[in-house]
Motif scaffolding. Structure first.
Motif, PDB file in Angstrom:
ATOM      1  N   THR A 154       0.820  -1.208   0.000  1.00  0.00           N
ATOM      2  CA  THR A 154       0.000   0.000   0.000  1.00  0.00           C
ATOM      3  C   THR A 154       0.855   1.260   0.000  1.00  0.00           C
ATOM      4  O   THR A 154       0.589   2.217  -0.751  1.00  0.00           O
ATOM      5  N   ALA A 167       1.241   4.171  -2.855  1.00  0.00           N
ATOM      6  CA  ALA A 167       1.066   5.596  -2.571  1.00  0.00           C
ATOM      7  C   ALA A 167       2.231   6.420  -3.100  1.00  0.00           C
ATOM      8  O   ALA A 167       2.048   7.519  -3.634  1.00  0.00           O
ATOM      9  N   ARG A 168       3.425   5.890  -2.972  1.00  0.00           N
ATOM     10  CA  ARG A 168       4.592   6.602  -3.495  1.00  0.00           C
ATOM     11  C   ARG A 168       4.627   6.558  -5.019  1.00  0.00           C
ATOM     12  O   ARG A 168       4.977   7.544  -5.678  1.00  0.00           O
ATOM     13  N   GLY A 217       1.818  10.009   5.494  1.00  0.00           N
ATOM     14  CA  GLY A 217       0.659  10.754   5.035  1.00  0.00           C
ATOM     15  C   GLY A 217       0.777  12.248   5.297  1.00  0.00           C
ATOM     16  O   GLY A 217       0.485  13.077   4.421  1.00  0.00           O
ATOM     17  N   GLY A 273       0.585   2.099  -9.971  1.00  0.00           N
ATOM     18  CA  GLY A 273       0.534   3.415  -9.347  1.00  0.00           C
ATOM     19  C   GLY A 273       0.563   4.582 -10.325  1.00  0.00           C
ATOM     20  O   GLY A 273      -0.292   5.485 -10.261  1.00  0.00           O
ATOM     21  N   SER A 282      -2.197  10.171  -1.946  1.00  0.00           N
ATOM     22  CA  SER A 282      -1.133   9.455  -1.238  1.00  0.00           C
ATOM     23  C   SER A 282      -1.167   9.761   0.251  1.00  0.00           C
ATOM     24  O   SER A 282      -0.937   8.876   1.092  1.00  0.00           O
ATOM     25  N   ILE A 320      -3.926   7.745   1.761  1.00  0.00           N
ATOM     26  CA  ILE A 320      -3.538   6.333   1.888  1.00  0.00           C
ATOM     27  C   ILE A 320      -2.689   6.135   3.138  1.00  0.00           C
ATOM     28  O   ILE A 320      -2.903   5.208   3.927  1.00  0.00           O
ATOM     29  N   GLY A 321      -1.678   7.006   3.336  1.00  0.00           N
ATOM     30  CA  GLY A 321      -0.812   6.873   4.493  1.00  0.00           C
ATOM     31  C   GLY A 321      -1.563   7.011   5.804  1.00  0.00           C
ATOM     32  O   GLY A 321      -1.388   6.197   6.733  1.00  0.00           O
TER      33      GLY A 321
END
Length: 394
Positions: A21, A25-26, A87, A151, A170, A173-174
């Motif tokens: 995950t 995000a990255r 995040g 991504g 992103s 997500i974090g």
């Protein structure tokens, strides 16, 4: 692979989900950093390259301390905190209006993801028997490559709506992962260090320097990462000089990235799970030979199929070397220092930053094909250090 996942403890599956995950995000934002910085801060391409590359370099250098934290703090606490920091860092990126705070937030985001990655590796070692760790790492690496493939495509959809949206997504997500792991993560997974009065970071660093196996292997990892760490960047530089057609370069680079991703996704688990402690050196030497074969293939390729075939061979080397490095660190790391040993392994990313810089400098002073032979020299030197490290481990 699905059968293996079902057989793992739920804590291992959750660690795999967590690293996947954060990698996703990255991956959503990384391809658009250059455009974002140029558009919103008016930086030149050269300055943007220094900022993004510098952030990766600093985060990689700090990962050694991140590994130390993995050894000292509870796994659950560290993953929750780093996911939240990841995040918040992306929120800071969106709020930044000039380069310095943007750079600092990017370093923190990269470092937070690296610490979670190290914590996951330490978690695999705590939760799985030795015989199953290589398989788990192969699955992890396959998932990461799926994230890197998917991504950027998600980022395209988001950036068409608003160029801040990939970073906000992103960030969400974090922060969402931090809340989820706080509730569902394995709380009983303690840090490897049983004695909380163990040596401080400076003393630990000195003990690492005295471990010649780790030093040799880290140097080997840096030299091999020069070749495979950012191959898309230096191959693009090479193609710009040799093809001199931006459209053709972009098209061929896309084919090569796709060939790499498909090969990793298709074969990483199949090959990675077969790498064993007993035959680490032969596996590593096979990986080095495949790197050399791939680079020779690049030097002779004159068509798209030839380039793609060379990339498949090159990628097979990557598929072997990355899990073999993990297995070696798992073999030599003392139980209380697993985190910092994995942090030292992560220093090989410093070599990844040298690849494009080395190729860029060499292209200005030698024939293009000579640059690929220079990279072959780096592979051979890496093989020497790997040999020294494995020989001292017996």
């Amino acid at each position: 692979m699905l059968a293996a996942l079902k057989g793992y403890p739920s804590a291992v599956r959750l660690l795999l989900f967590t690293t996947f995950t954060l990698t996703m995000a990255r991956a959503i934002t990384l391809p658009y950093l250059v455009v974002y910085l140029a558009t919103h801060m008016g930086l030149s391409v050269g300055r943007v390259g220094l900022l993004v590359g510098g952030a990766m370099f600093v985060a990689s250098a700090l990962s050694l301390y991140g590994g130390h934290l993995v050894d000292r703090l509870r796994n659950h606490t560290l993953i929750v905190a780093c996911s939240a920091v990841f995040g918040l860092s992306f929120l800071g990126i969106v709020a930044s209006t000039w380069a310095l705070p943007f750079f600092c937030c990017l370093v923190v985001a990269y470092l937070a993801q690296t610490v979670v990655d190290i914590a996951a590796k330490a978690g695999f070692c705590a939760l799985l028997p030795e015989a199953r760790r290589a398989e788990a790492f192969a699955i992890k690496y396959t998932f990461n490559n799926i994230a890197w493939a998917a991504g950027p495509m998600l980022g395209v959809l988001l950036i068409e709506l608003d160029d801040h949206l990939p970073f906000l997504f992103s960030a969400a997500i974090g922060l969402g992962l931090a809340v989820f792991y706080q509730r569902c993560g394995e709380r009983g997974l303690a840090s490897p260090a049983q004695d909380k009065s163990t040596a401080g970071f400076a003393q630990v660093g000195l003990s690492l320097l005295r471990d010649t196996r780790l030093v040799c292997f880290t140097l080997g990892g840096m030299l091999s990462a020069v070749v495979f760490g950012q191959f898309t960047a230096y191959l693009s530089q090479y193609l710009v000089v040799t093809l001199q057609d931006p459209v053709q370069v972009a098209r061929l680079a896309g084919y090569l990235v796709t060939s790499n991703a498909l090969t990793v996704i298709a074969l990483q688990y199949v090959i990675g799970r077969r790498i064993s402690r007993q035959y680490l050196l032969p596996w590593l030497m096979t990986g080095m030979a495949l790197f050399i074969a791939g680079l020779l293939g690049f030097s002779m390729a004159s068509s798209v199929p030839a380039w793609c075939l060379a990339m498949v061979v090159f990628t097979l080397g990557e598929i072997i070397v990355i899990p073999a490095e993990f297995m070696f660190i798992d073999l030599i790391a003392p139980q209380p220092l697993r985190g910092v040993y994995y942090g030292a392994q992560n220093l090989s990313n410093l070599g990844a930053g040298l690849g494009p810089a080395l190729v860029g400098a060499a292209l200005g002073s030698m024939a293009p094909a000579g640059v690929l032979y220079l990279l072959i020299g780096s592979v051979i030197l890496a093989a020497v250090f790997y040999r020294l490290g494995t020989r001292r481990s017996h």
